[in-house]
Design a protein around this motif. Structure first.
Motif, mmCIF file in Angstrom:
data_model
loop_
_atom_site.group_PDB
_atom_site.id
_atom_site.type_symbol
_atom_site.label_atom_id
_atom_site.label_comp_id
_atom_site.label_asym_id
_atom_site.label_seq_id
_atom_site.Cartn_x
_atom_site.Cartn_y
_atom_site.Cartn_z
ATOM 1 N N GLY A 167 -55.757 7.784 20.846
ATOM 2 C CA GLY A 167 -54.621 8.453 20.227
ATOM 3 C C GLY A 167 -53.370 8.389 21.079
ATOM 4 O O GLY A 167 -53.403 8.618 22.279
ATOM 5 N N ALA A 168 -52.253 8.025 20.441
ATOM 6 C CA ALA A 168 -50.949 8.019 21.109
ATOM 7 C C ALA A 168 -50.103 9.113 20.486
ATOM 8 O O ALA A 168 -48.961 8.911 20.109
ATOM 9 N N GLY A 169 -50.706 10.298 20.342
ATOM 10 C CA GLY A 169 -50.026 11.421 19.700
ATOM 11 C C GLY A 169 -49.627 12.474 20.703
ATOM 12 O O GLY A 169 -49.096 12.170 21.773
ATOM 13 N N GLY A 170 -49.909 13.734 20.344
ATOM 14 C CA GLY A 170 -49.468 14.862 21.164
ATOM 15 C C GLY A 170 -50.073 14.847 22.554
ATOM 16 O O GLY A 170 -49.355 15.007 23.550
ATOM 17 N N LEU A 171 -51.377 14.684 22.655
ATOM 18 C CA LEU A 171 -52.042 14.673 23.960
ATOM 19 C C LEU A 171 -51.867 13.337 24.656
ATOM 20 O O LEU A 171 -51.631 13.263 25.861
ATOM 21 N N GLY A 172 -51.959 12.255 23.878
ATOM 22 C CA GLY A 172 -51.862 10.913 24.459
ATOM 23 C C GLY A 172 -50.486 10.632 25.046
ATOM 24 O O GLY A 172 -50.370 9.881 26.017
ATOM 25 N N SER A 173 -49.425 11.250 24.473
ATOM 26 C CA SER A 173 -48.067 10.959 24.954
ATOM 27 C C SER A 173 -47.872 11.318 26.426
ATOM 28 O O SER A 173 -47.582 10.432 27.236
ATOM 29 N N PRO A 174 -48.035 12.595 26.806
ATOM 30 C CA PRO A 174 -47.807 12.909 28.221
ATOM 31 C C PRO A 174 -48.842 12.235 29.114
ATOM 32 O O PRO A 174 -48.504 11.779 30.212
ATOM 33 N N ALA A 175 -50.077 12.159 28.642
ATOM 34 C CA ALA A 175 -51.131 11.554 29.468
ATOM 35 C C ALA A 175 -50.766 10.100 29.768
ATOM 36 O O ALA A 175 -50.784 9.667 30.922
ATOM 37 N N ALA A 176 -50.393 9.350 28.730
ATOM 38 C CA ALA A 176 -50.083 7.929 28.925
ATOM 39 C C ALA A 176 -48.855 7.760 29.820
ATOM 40 O O ALA A 176 -48.830 6.893 30.702
ATOM 41 N N ALA A 182 -52.153 20.477 11.358
ATOM 42 C CA ALA A 182 -51.292 20.073 10.244
ATOM 43 C C ALA A 182 -51.137 21.229 9.253
ATOM 44 O O ALA A 182 -50.140 21.308 8.543
ATOM 45 N N GLU A 183 -52.140 22.105 9.224
ATOM 46 C CA GLU A 183 -52.052 23.254 8.324
ATOM 47 C C GLU A 183 -51.459 24.472 9.025
ATOM 48 O O GLU A 183 -50.740 25.257 8.431
ATOM 49 N N ALA A 184 -51.820 24.655 10.319
ATOM 50 C CA ALA A 184 -51.476 25.899 11.001
ATOM 51 C C ALA A 184 -50.344 25.746 12.004
ATOM 52 O O ALA A 184 -49.774 26.729 12.447
ATOM 53 N N GLY A 185 -50.031 24.499 12.405
ATOM 54 C CA GLY A 185 -48.946 24.264 13.340
ATOM 55 C C GLY A 185 -49.411 24.225 14.783
ATOM 56 O O GLY A 185 -50.541 24.608 15.110
ATOM 57 N N VAL A 186 -48.540 23.717 15.640
ATOM 58 C CA VAL A 186 -48.839 23.647 17.072
ATOM 59 C C VAL A 186 -47.512 23.703 17.823
ATOM 60 O O VAL A 186 -46.532 23.067 17.421
ATOM 61 N N LEU A 187 -47.492 24.497 18.887
ATOM 62 C CA LEU A 187 -46.293 24.563 19.722
ATOM 63 C C LEU A 187 -46.120 23.209 20.404
ATOM 64 O O LEU A 187 -47.036 22.724 21.062
ATOM 65 N N GLY A 188 -44.936 22.609 20.248
ATOM 66 C CA GLY A 188 -44.734 21.241 20.728
ATOM 67 C C GLY A 188 -44.988 21.050 22.213
ATOM 68 O O GLY A 188 -45.440 19.990 22.640
ATOM 69 N N VAL A 189 -44.716 22.076 23.020
ATOM 70 C CA VAL A 189 -44.911 21.953 24.469
ATOM 71 C C VAL A 189 -46.389 21.948 24.842
ATOM 72 O O VAL A 189 -46.769 21.387 25.861
ATOM 73 N N LEU A 190 -47.220 22.594 24.009
ATOM 74 C CA LEU A 190 -48.638 22.767 24.355
ATOM 75 C C LEU A 190 -49.347 21.442 24.672
ATOM 76 O O LEU A 190 -49.980 21.315 25.729
ATOM 77 N N PRO A 191 -49.253 20.424 23.787
ATOM 78 C CA PRO A 191 -49.900 19.159 24.156
ATOM 79 C C PRO A 191 -49.302 18.542 25.419
ATOM 80 O O PRO A 191 -49.990 17.796 26.126
ATOM 81 N N GLY A 192 -48.042 18.879 25.712
ATOM 82 C CA GLY A 192 -47.428 18.394 26.956
ATOM 83 C C GLY A 192 -48.185 18.909 28.174
ATOM 84 O O GLY A 192 -48.439 18.175 29.130
ATOM 85 N N ILE A 193 -48.553 20.183 28.127
ATOM 86 C CA ILE A 193 -49.293 20.790 29.241
ATOM 87 C C ILE A 193 -50.714 20.233 29.274
ATOM 88 O O ILE A 193 -51.198 19.787 30.308
#
Lengths: 97, 407
Positions: free
Chosen positions: B159-168, B317-328
């Protein structure tokens, strides 16, 4: 009173509270008392046999109750109980028809 | 104060320290004794070849850095230079610092090579890399050898999404040599609130393409391998087998079970994480690899033997996610990957890190191997990859149709 950490999934049942306190001697009575205070929690947590569902883990302090005494695991005054359901992330998946 | 010429000083030093011949060193090592070898030559000498496993500390920095390399003052230490002269003087100084078992290798590196013993020509950082990674190589846990390990490492990101972005991005900046990215999605405007690999100009492009551009911009050293396809039971083992560590940034249960099982079968450590609204979980699933002396810890199935029925657990996708959270959370995954690759610190094996950004709490819970685990227990029932959509109660696609989004 033991402190119970409520996962995000269940917070709509606790009026948004992330931590609640419950007076109980063991996990069985704790989950019962929790459900009395916040109806609906037991249904989300327990299966038909009254055991914790297999995609949820309940911890007393640092340890999962299946490695302790299961539903009979004693709960002390200052114990911290964590309810940890599986989380997946963002996708919306369709139910098997 | 006595005035000594060079030969008198050397003679004095030789009386005070013990010399060891290459033959004696080789024999005693073969007999099971353990010595820390310190190569005190200049960098250009070291680069042409050194004794295997020797630590490189040039003479000028020896007294300043020896305590990081050898903490125990009683540990046997062998100092060597090119011919065995500089090492005599260096060893004398270490003795003065309290190192009780210091030896100087007589004949130095030349003596070692002339005796016919094995030596290694090191991979070294080039001038640009020495500057780029200088804040890493200063860390005693990494040094140049650790940085070189990173450059030679391969990490696969699911995945190159929320978690994959900062990790990569952090792994690219850290100089991990090869980053594989599995993602078949295109960039959507709704991704940009948290998926920093992609920018507004990338909307509509395949995520693996915009990810590769961003990562090459951060660090041209990094080789990005793009897999613009869903990971399935058909291709998972083939894709994962070439990597050292896998980072899971997938957003659905079938992929989580699939990647867990595939990593178990291949003995690959899996840095797993998931996020929901304001909360995150991170852990490392390290399969047992007895051949390498790796005891291993619990796997995803030890923790969650069964998936929740569809619809029972709401999605971001239904409940939302704080954008910074996957960054951490994704950054924490990158930390774990680097620790595993270089081999320092304590990985999150057997520990589940719970993060709640609402009260900003980080808690660590102990997780254990389940002896009855269907995958890694004593009597496994899952012995090959299965149909994971079916296992999770979803429409089966036999692993071919890309119904699973990653983000």
């Amino acid at each position: 009173m033991a402190t119970v950490y409520i996962p995000t999934h269940f917070r709509r049942l606790t009026g948004g509270q992330s931590k609640v306190t419950v007076d109980a001697a063991d996990i069985n009575s704790l989950l019962g008392a929790l459900d009395e205070q916040y109806p609906g929690i037991a249904e989300r947590l327990l299966d038909g046999d009254g055991e914790v569902k297999r995609f949820v883990n309940v911890f007393v302090n640092n340890d999962e109750i299946r490695t302790l005494q299961g539903m009979a695991t004693p709960v002390g005054e200052n114990d911290k109980i964590s309810i940890v359901p599986a989380m997946a992330g963002g996708a919306v998946l369709r139910r098997r028809s | 104060m006595a005035r000594l010429n060079r030969d008198q000083l050397l003679a004095l030093a030789r009386r005070e320290i013990t010399e060891i011949s290459p033959q004696a060193l080789q024999q005693r090592t073969a007999a099971g004794e353990s010595f820390t070898l310190i190569d005190i030559r200049e960098r250009d000498e070291f680069m042409l070849g050194h004794i295997p496993d020797a630590e490189f500390i040039p003479r000028g920095f020896l007294e300043l850095q020896i305590e990081q390399a050898v903490f125990d003052r009683t540990a046997p230490v062998v100092i060597y230079c090119a011919g065995g002269v500089r090492s005599v003087l260096a060893a004398r100084n270490l003795k003065e610092m309290g190192y009780e078992n210091v030896y100087s290798l007589s004949g130095g590196f030349s003596g070692w090579v002339n005796a016919g013993y094995e030596f290694t020509v090191p991979t070294v950082l080039n001038d640009e890399q020495r500057i780029r990674y200088s804040r890493h190589t200063l860390l005693p846990e990494l040094r140049e050898a650790g940085q070189i390990k990173l450059l030679e490492s391969k990490v696969l990101l699911i995945g190159a999404g929320g978690l994959g972005s900062p990790a990569a991005m952090y792994l690219a900046a850290a100089g991990v040599g090869t980053l594989g990215i599995v993602d078949f999605d295109d960039v959507d405007v709704s991704n940009l609130q948290r998926q920093l690999l992609h920018g507004t100009k990338d909307v509509g492009r395949p995520k693996v393409e915009s990810a590769a551009d961003r990562l090459h911009d951060i660090n041209p050293d990094v080789n990005v391998v793009a897999y613009r396809e869903p990971i399935t039971s058909v291709n998972a083992l083939d894709i994962i087998k070439d990597y050292d560590v896998v980072l899971n940034g997938s957003d659905n249960f079938p992929t989580r079970y699939l990647v867990n099982d595939a990593c178990h079968f291949l003995g690959k450590p899996l840095v797993d994480a998931s996020i929901f609204m304001f909360e995150g979980q991170v852990t490392v699933y390290q399969p047992a690899v007895p051949e390498l002396g790796i005891e291993g810890g619990p796997c995803y199935r030890c923790l969650y033997p069964d998936p929740p029925p569809p619809g029972e657990v709401p999605s971001c996708a239904e409940a939302g996610v704080l954008g910074v959270l996957p960054g951490i959370v994704g950054s924490l995954q990158a930390v774990e990957a680097i620790k595993l690759l270089v081999g320092f610190g304590e990985p999150l094996v057997g520990r589940l890190l719970m993060i709640d950004t609402l009260d900003q709490s980080f808690r660590t819970l102990s997780i254990h191997r389940d002896p009855n685990c269907p995958l890694c227990g004593s009597q496994p029932t899952v012995t090959k990859l299965i149909d994971y959509e079916q296992f999770c109660g979803l429409p089966s696609n036999n692993g071919h149709e890309p119904v699973l989004a990653i983000g």
